[in-house]
Scaffold this motif. Sequence first.
Motif, PDB file in Angstrom:
ATOM      1  N   ASP A  21       0.833  -1.149   0.072  1.00 19.51           N
ATOM      2  CA  ASP A  21       0.055   0.111   0.020  1.00 19.51           C
ATOM      3  C   ASP A  21       0.756   1.226  -0.030  1.00 19.51           C
ATOM      4  O   ASP A  21       1.523   1.670   0.945  1.00 19.51           O
ATOM      5  N   THR A  60      -3.125   5.365  -4.946  1.00 16.98           N
ATOM      6  CA  THR A  60      -4.373   6.129  -4.776  1.00 16.98           C
ATOM      7  C   THR A  60      -4.146   7.693  -5.051  1.00 16.98           C
ATOM      8  O   THR A  60      -3.038   8.096  -4.976  1.00 16.98           O
ATOM      9  N   SER A  78      -5.955   9.593  -3.536  1.00 16.47           N
ATOM     10  CA  SER A  78      -6.792  10.095  -2.181  1.00 16.47           C
ATOM     11  C   SER A  78      -5.968  11.234  -1.645  1.00 16.47           C
ATOM     12  O   SER A  78      -6.319  12.227  -1.066  1.00 16.47           O
TER      13      SER A  78
END
Length: 506
Positions: free
Chosen positions: A297, A327, A329
Motif C-alpha cells: 500500500d 491512490t 486520495s
Amino acid sequence: MQIAVRIDHCDERPLQFQLFDQIRSMILRGLLRSGEPLPASRILSQQVGVSRNTVILAYERLLLEGYVESRPSVGTFVSAGVPEASIFALKNPPPQAEIADAHEGREANAVRVPRSQQVVTPVKGLAYDFWVGRPSADSFPVREWRRLVDTKLRYAGARLTEYQDPQGLFELRRAIAEHVGPARGITVSPDEVVIVTGSQDGLNLVSSLLSFHTTAFVHEDPCYQGALYLFDNRAIRMIPVPVDEAGINTNELPSIDRALSYVTPSHQYPLGATLTLERRIRLLNWANETDSYIIEDDYDSDFRYEGAPLTALRGLDTKGRVFYLGTFSKCLGAGLRLGFVIIPPEFVAAARSWKTLMSNGSPWLEQASMAEFMETGAFNRHLRRIRQIYRSRRDALIRELAVHFGDVTILGSGGGMHIAWQLPPGFPPARTIEELGASIGVGAYSINSGGACIRPEHPRSDDTLVLGFANMSEDRIAAAIANLSRALDRARSHPQRNDPGRKVGP
Ligand SMILES: Cc1ncc(COP(=O)(O)O)c(C=O)c1O
C-alpha cells in the motif's frame, strides 16, 4: 471490589458505551446480581484506565435504563426491577425451533455490523485539527480540474451513457504506467493496471482474487484500520508482525504457507518508518518460499522530503508476488475516489473479471479528467507545488513541538502527510492528551484513534500521537501547538484529584 470489564482500544465506540455495554451484559447474564454493588466510579476508572467522567457517564446510562439504582452517599447497586425479565429470558431461552422460525430465510451474519475504518475526523467542531491523511483543501487545482471536466463533458458522446472498460480507461492506465516508472521504479504495462475506486476498493479486489489461496492475513502492528478490519471481518486468521524503526520486522514473519501480507513500505502507517532494502528483499524471499503474496500500500509516497525514495517492492519483485496499491486520495483528493492496483501478470484476467463483478468499472468522467491531468504534465506540476507546501508545514510542526516541548522524538518525518510524536517519559498517555486536546478544541490522535490499530503490548501503543499537518497552515499549526502546550501545563499545575500523580512535561 473489582468487576471484569476492559477497554478494547481497537473498538471505535465511545469508552462510556463500551463500559455500559459490558456491565449491562454482566447483569443480564446474571454475573452481577440484584442488590450487588458496582465499584465506586473512582475505583473503576483506575482499574480500566479511563477518566472518572467516562465511568460516571456509563453509570448514568445504566441508571436511566433501569439496570442499576443509586443510593445517595452509599453507592450504585444492581437494581431489583426491570432487568429480571431479561435475565429470565436469557436463562429460559426459547426452543431452537422457534429461533429458527424467527430467522427463516435470513443469513445469521447478514445482520452482523462489521467494524469499519475511521477515515474522517472523529471529533467535530474542533478549532484546530491534526486529523491524519487529509490533503490541503486550498491546494486542490480547482481551476484546472474544472477546465478538464468541462472539456471532457463537451466531447463525452456516449461515454457517459454506456459501460466502459471495467479494468479502467486505457488512457489513464497508460498514464499511470508511465508515472510509476520514474516515480517508483516500477516497469509495468497498462494491461497490468486496474483502476479502482480508491485503494480500499483495491484491497477488496485483492481479497476476492486470493480468497481461495489465503490461509492467513499477515499484517503490520500497528496497522491501517482499512486493511485490518476488511480481512478480520472476513474471518481470516490474522497474524500481527511488529513494526520498529525499520518497518515491519521481517525476522518475525510466520512460517506458514499461502499467506497474504499487507505492508506500507514507503511510509509505514501510522509510525512512518521506511522499510529498509534488506527487509524488502527478505519479505519478497519469504513470499516466494511460502507461496505467499504481498499487498504493497503506497498511499502517500508522492511526498518524500528526505533522501531519495526506495524502489517500490513491486519494482524489486521478479516472481509476481506483489499487488501494488496506489491512490489519488492523498496527492489530490479522497473525494475523487480514484486509485489503482498493479496486478501480477498471471492475475490480470481474473482481476478484470472481479472488477466487473464488483462494480462494472469506475466512473468515466473522473478517469478521463485524471488521464489528461497526468498526460499534460499538470499532475507532476501539482505534486511539485504541494510537496513544497507540505514540507513547510511539516517543518513548522516539528519546530513548534520543539519550541514548546524541548527535545522531541519525531517518527516518520521523512515523508508523507503526518508525523508520529513519541511522547517523552513522564507525559500522560497519548489517549489522555487526545482527550485533553479535544476539550480545548485541538485534535491530536493516539494511534488507535488515528485510523490505525495497535496491540497494547507494542511499545508505541500509548506513548505516541499522530499529527496530520497537510491541511493546516503554518500559523494555525503554531497556534494549535501553543494551545496544547498551555493545556498540558495547566494539567500539570492542577492535577485532578483522581489522577494518580502523573507528571506532565519534561
Ligand atoms: C494506509 C492507507 N492506505 C490507504 C488509504 C486511502 O484509501 P483510499 O484510497 O481508499 O481513499 C489511507 C487513507 O487514509 C491510508 O491511511
